[in-house]
Scaffold this active site. Structure first.
Site, PDB file in Angstrom:
ATOM      1  N   HIS A  99       0.848  -1.198   0.000  1.00  9.92           N
ATOM      2  CA  HIS A  99       0.000   0.000   0.000  1.00  9.92           C
ATOM      3  C   HIS A  99       0.873   1.234   0.000  1.00  9.92           C
ATOM      4  CE1 HIS A  99       0.665  -1.221   4.178  1.00  9.92           C
ATOM      5  NE2 HIS A  99       0.656   0.056   4.477  1.00  9.92           N
ATOM      6  N   HIS A 101       0.925   5.240   0.770  1.00 11.22           N
ATOM      7  CA  HIS A 101       0.239   6.319   1.489  1.00 11.22           C
ATOM      8  C   HIS A 101       0.333   7.604   0.670  1.00 11.22           C
ATOM      9  CE1 HIS A 101       0.302   4.366   5.620  1.00 11.22           C
ATOM     10  NE2 HIS A 101       1.236   3.650   5.013  1.00 11.22           N
TER      11      HIS A 101
HETATM   12  P1  5GP Z   1       1.687   0.666   7.339  1.00 10.94           P
HETATM   13  O1  5GP Z   1       2.275   1.056   8.672  1.00 10.94           O
HETATM   14  O2  5GP Z   1       1.550  -0.840   7.204  1.00 10.94           O
HETATM   15  O3  5GP Z   1       2.371   1.312   6.191  1.00 10.94           O
HETATM   16  O4  5GP Z   1       0.258   1.321   7.344  1.00 10.94           O
HETATM   17  C1  5GP Z   1      -0.943   0.641   7.514  1.00 10.94           C
HETATM   18  C2  5GP Z   1      -2.014   1.695   7.503  1.00 10.94           C
HETATM   19  O5  5GP Z   1      -3.264   1.057   7.410  1.00 10.94           O
HETATM   20  C3  5GP Z   1      -2.054   2.548   8.791  1.00 10.94           C
HETATM   21  O6  5GP Z   1      -1.841   3.905   8.448  1.00 10.94           O
HETATM   22  C4  5GP Z   1      -3.442   2.286   9.367  1.00 10.94           C
HETATM   23  O7  5GP Z   1      -4.036   3.427   9.933  1.00 10.94           O
HETATM   24  C5  5GP Z   1      -4.207   1.749   8.177  1.00 10.94           C
HETATM   25  N1  5GP Z   1      -5.247   0.781   8.523  1.00 10.94           N
HETATM   26  C6  5GP Z   1      -5.109  -0.277   9.361  1.00 10.94           C
HETATM   27  N2  5GP Z   1      -6.258  -0.971   9.421  1.00 10.94           N
HETATM   28  C7  5GP Z   1      -7.124  -0.344   8.597  1.00 10.94           C
HETATM   29  C8  5GP Z   1      -8.490  -0.602   8.242  1.00 10.94           C
HETATM   30  O8  5GP Z   1      -9.143  -1.544   8.696  1.00 10.94           O
HETATM   31  N3  5GP Z   1      -9.075   0.273   7.365  1.00 10.94           N
HETATM   32  C9  5GP Z   1      -8.391   1.337   6.849  1.00 10.94           C
HETATM   33  N4  5GP Z   1      -9.046   2.120   6.009  1.00 10.94           N
HETATM   34  N5  5GP Z   1      -7.113   1.598   7.157  1.00 10.94           N
HETATM   35  C10 5GP Z   1      -6.492   0.765   8.029  1.00 10.94           C
END
Ligand code: 5GP
Ligand code: ZN
Length: 137
Positions: A99, A101
């Site tokens: 993903h 951001h």
């Molecule tokens: P990472 O740290 O893996 O790059 O970011 C994961 C992101 O996913 C975080 O910013 C978190 O807020 C988001 N996230 C986690 N669970 C969910 C969810 O159930 N729905 C949505 N829309 N975002 C999520």
């Protein structure tokens, strides 16, 4: 991937504020935004991160990021946009489905994303050579 939360969002089994979808990608609001409008772009096909996503899916994600960045800056009336991706646990990856951001930024929002430093003696030269060598393998 049955238990992956982003696969569940792709399948519509978990709710999300979806803002865009095409045959290979979707984009939806991050549940805990840095700023309002913080959006995640994901491939519909499961992978873990940048290291195992297919080149085709990565190309599709990249193009969706480009489109959405333009829409987010305009729609949210941002002053700028950060694009970030965490890959693997020690780089801060929590959800193990690729993903990107897209984070709208505002004048004076005070966010400092990454602390930087200077190179030590020979460190830049050695680091550059290691990367060039890895590209040859
Ligand atoms: P990472 O740290 O893996 O790059 O970011 C994961 C992101 O996913 C975080 O910013 C978190 O807020 C988001 N996230 C986690 N669970 C969910 C969810 O159930 N729905 C949505 N829309 N975002 C999520
Ligand atoms: Zn997944």
């Amino acid at each position: 991937m049955p238990d992956c939360i982003f696969c569940k969002i792709v399948r519509g089994e978990l709710p999300s504020y979806k803002v865009y979808e095409d045959d290979k990608t979707i984009a939806f609001l991050d549940i805990r935004p840095v700023n309002a409008g913080h959006t995640l772009v994901v491939p519909k096909t499961h992978a873990n991160n940048i290291f195992d996503i297919s080149p085709e899916d990565w190309a599709a994600v990249s193009e969706t990021v480009r489109k959405l960045t333009i829409a987010i800056e305009k729609g949210i009336a941002a002053d700028g946009v950060n694009i970030a991706m965490n890959n693997r646990e020690h780089a801060g990856q929590v959800v193990h489905h690729p993903h990107v951001h897209i984070i709208p930024r505002f004048k004076g929002d005070g966010l400092k994303l990454m602390p930087q430093r200077t190179y030590k003696e020979r460190e830049a030269e050695e680091s550059a050579q290691k990367i060039r060598d890895a590209l040859k393998q």
